[in-house]
Design a protein around this motif. Sequence first.
Motif, PDB file in Angstrom:
ATOM      1  N   ARG A  73      42.514   8.509 -25.257  1.00 11.19           N
ATOM      2  CA  ARG A  73      43.902   8.072 -25.153  1.00 11.19           C
ATOM      3  C   ARG A  73      44.438   7.846 -26.556  1.00 11.19           C
ATOM      4  O   ARG A  73      43.711   7.409 -27.452  1.00 11.19           O
ATOM      5  CB  ARG A  73      44.020   6.780 -24.360  1.00 11.19           C
ATOM      6  CG  ARG A  73      43.744   6.959 -22.896  1.00 11.19           C
ATOM      7  CD  ARG A  73      43.971   5.641 -22.146  1.00 11.19           C
ATOM      8  NE  ARG A  73      43.334   5.740 -20.847  1.00 11.19           N
ATOM      9  CZ  ARG A  73      42.077   5.425 -20.603  1.00 11.19           C
ATOM     10  NH1 ARG A  73      41.324   4.936 -21.557  1.00 11.19           N
ATOM     11  NH2 ARG A  73      41.577   5.567 -19.388  1.00 11.19           N
ATOM     12  N   ILE A 122      48.083   6.211 -28.571  1.00  8.42           N
ATOM     13  CA  ILE A 122      49.313   5.470 -28.337  1.00  8.42           C
ATOM     14  C   ILE A 122      50.413   6.040 -29.204  1.00  8.42           C
ATOM     15  O   ILE A 122      50.188   6.514 -30.309  1.00  8.42           O
ATOM     16  CB  ILE A 122      49.164   3.947 -28.579  1.00  8.42           C
ATOM     17  CG1 ILE A 122      48.789   3.642 -30.019  1.00  8.42           C
ATOM     18  CG2 ILE A 122      48.172   3.338 -27.627  1.00  8.42           C
ATOM     19  CD1 ILE A 122      48.834   2.166 -30.341  1.00  8.42           C
ATOM     20  N   CYS A 168      54.606   0.495 -26.945  1.00 11.28           N
ATOM     21  CA  CYS A 168      53.767   1.688 -27.043  1.00 11.28           C
ATOM     22  C   CYS A 168      53.638   2.367 -25.690  1.00 11.28           C
ATOM     23  O   CYS A 168      53.846   1.748 -24.656  1.00 11.28           O
ATOM     24  CB  CYS A 168      52.361   1.315 -27.519  1.00 11.28           C
ATOM     25  SG  CYS A 168      52.285   0.415 -29.051  1.00 11.28           S
ATOM     26  N   ARG A 169      53.275   3.618 -25.753  1.00 14.29           N
ATOM     27  CA  ARG A 169      53.000   4.384 -24.535  1.00 14.29           C
ATOM     28  C   ARG A 169      51.669   5.099 -24.749  1.00 14.29           C
ATOM     29  O   ARG A 169      51.404   5.638 -25.821  1.00 14.29           O
ATOM     30  CB  ARG A 169      54.122   5.382 -24.296  1.00 14.29           C
ATOM     31  CG  ARG A 169      53.865   6.309 -23.124  1.00 14.29           C
ATOM     32  CD  ARG A 169      55.014   7.243 -22.830  1.00 14.29           C
ATOM     33  NE  ARG A 169      55.487   7.915 -24.017  1.00 14.29           N
ATOM     34  CZ  ARG A 169      56.781   8.159 -24.272  1.00 14.29           C
ATOM     35  NH1 ARG A 169      57.702   7.797 -23.421  1.00 14.29           N
ATOM     36  NH2 ARG A 169      57.139   8.783 -25.360  1.00 14.29           N
ATOM     37  N   LEU A 170      50.854   5.108 -23.716  1.00 18.34           N
ATOM     38  CA  LEU A 170      49.572   5.815 -23.766  1.00 18.34           C
ATOM     39  C   LEU A 170      49.738   7.260 -23.328  1.00 18.34           C
ATOM     40  O   LEU A 170      50.500   7.554 -22.404  1.00 18.34           O
ATOM     41  CB  LEU A 170      48.560   5.151 -22.830  1.00 18.34           C
ATOM     42  CG  LEU A 170      47.946   3.841 -23.279  1.00 18.34           C
ATOM     43  CD1 LEU A 170      47.149   3.219 -22.136  1.00 18.34           C
ATOM     44  CD2 LEU A 170      47.063   4.041 -24.492  1.00 18.34           C
ATOM     45  N   LEU A 183      52.913  -2.129 -23.431  1.00 15.51           N
ATOM     46  CA  LEU A 183      52.143  -0.901 -23.295  1.00 15.51           C
ATOM     47  C   LEU A 183      52.451  -0.301 -21.938  1.00 15.51           C
ATOM     48  O   LEU A 183      52.230  -0.952 -20.910  1.00 15.51           O
ATOM     49  CB  LEU A 183      50.648  -1.211 -23.433  1.00 15.51           C
ATOM     50  CG  LEU A 183      49.695  -0.036 -23.386  1.00 15.51           C
ATOM     51  CD1 LEU A 183      49.940   0.914 -24.560  1.00 15.51           C
ATOM     52  CD2 LEU A 183      48.245  -0.533 -23.419  1.00 15.51           C
ATOM     53  N   ASN A 184      53.000   0.887 -21.933  1.00 11.37           N
ATOM     54  CA  ASN A 184      53.399   1.542 -20.683  1.00 11.37           C
ATOM     55  C   ASN A 184      54.270   0.616 -19.836  1.00 11.37           C
ATOM     56  O   ASN A 184      54.050   0.446 -18.643  1.00 11.37           O
ATOM     57  CB  ASN A 184      52.191   2.014 -19.876  1.00 11.37           C
ATOM     58  CG  ASN A 184      51.496   3.195 -20.514  1.00 11.37           C
ATOM     59  OD1 ASN A 184      51.966   3.756 -21.504  1.00 11.37           O
ATOM     60  ND2 ASN A 184      50.381   3.575 -19.960  1.00 11.37           N
ATOM     61  N   ARG A 243      50.984   9.639 -33.391  1.00 12.37           N
ATOM     62  CA  ARG A 243      50.090   9.125 -32.369  1.00 12.37           C
ATOM     63  C   ARG A 243      48.923   8.434 -33.050  1.00 12.37           C
ATOM     64  O   ARG A 243      48.399   8.915 -34.045  1.00 12.37           O
ATOM     65  CB  ARG A 243      49.643  10.247 -31.455  1.00 12.37           C
ATOM     66  CG  ARG A 243      50.861  10.844 -30.729  1.00 12.37           C
ATOM     67  CD  ARG A 243      50.543  11.879 -29.720  1.00 12.37           C
ATOM     68  NE  ARG A 243      49.696  12.925 -30.250  1.00 12.37           N
ATOM     69  CZ  ARG A 243      48.986  13.753 -29.487  1.00 12.37           C
ATOM     70  NH1 ARG A 243      49.045  13.649 -28.186  1.00 12.37           N
ATOM     71  NH2 ARG A 243      48.243  14.684 -30.021  1.00 12.37           N
ATOM     72  N   CYS A 259      43.201   1.954 -26.727  1.00 13.66           N
ATOM     73  CA  CYS A 259      42.983   3.290 -26.166  1.00 13.66           C
ATOM     74  C   CYS A 259      41.765   3.379 -25.260  1.00 13.66           C
ATOM     75  O   CYS A 259      41.669   4.287 -24.440  1.00 13.66           O
ATOM     76  CB  CYS A 259      42.878   4.313 -27.299  1.00 13.66           C
ATOM     77  SG  CYS A 259      44.425   4.460 -28.240  1.00 13.66           S
TER      78      CYS A 259
END
Length: 186
Positions: free
Chosen positions: A15, A17, A30-32, A61-62, A96, A103
Amino acid sequence: QTMYQPLDKWRFEIRLIEILSHDDDEMVQCRLSISSLEDNPEFTALSYVWGSPKFTEDIVLNDQRFPVTVNLATALKYVKAHWRKNFPDRDPRLFRLWVDAICINQKDPDERSSQVELMRDVYSKTELVLSWLGHGVDEIDIAFDALKTIAKETMELTTEYNGVGFLRLPYWRRIWIFQELVLGKH
């Protein structure tokens, strides 16, 4: 519902971010995303000390609050600020970042074990390893001031600064430090 989608260990998936927030005062967002190391993804890895799990700060996160250590939250804020300052017109999704505490699903022992086995590959495939030594630590400021002086004046350590305080920082005692710093391209 978990924010962690399963990884395919046979495809060497990890993963990454993407730091999405743009305002300096807001919480880091953040987004994974999932990438396979076989596809040679472009990413940066963060090398840092986790810090005490007793002291946490939330990031997003997400679209969910996610607690990280204060040291990691501070590092992410600095990474975000550096990215915005140096690449203001670039889409943040192009930057990224691989950060082990985020992660890797730390609550899944099987995943954690298989991801730890991939760490050598993660660090050898990364474009850049960022070393976060900490914030507001006198030894860091003293060390870098001394290094600037040394670079200007001589190539030898002066008696005024022998580097002991800097080399005693918790960062240098981490078991993974050699792997993280030596395997990255930059």
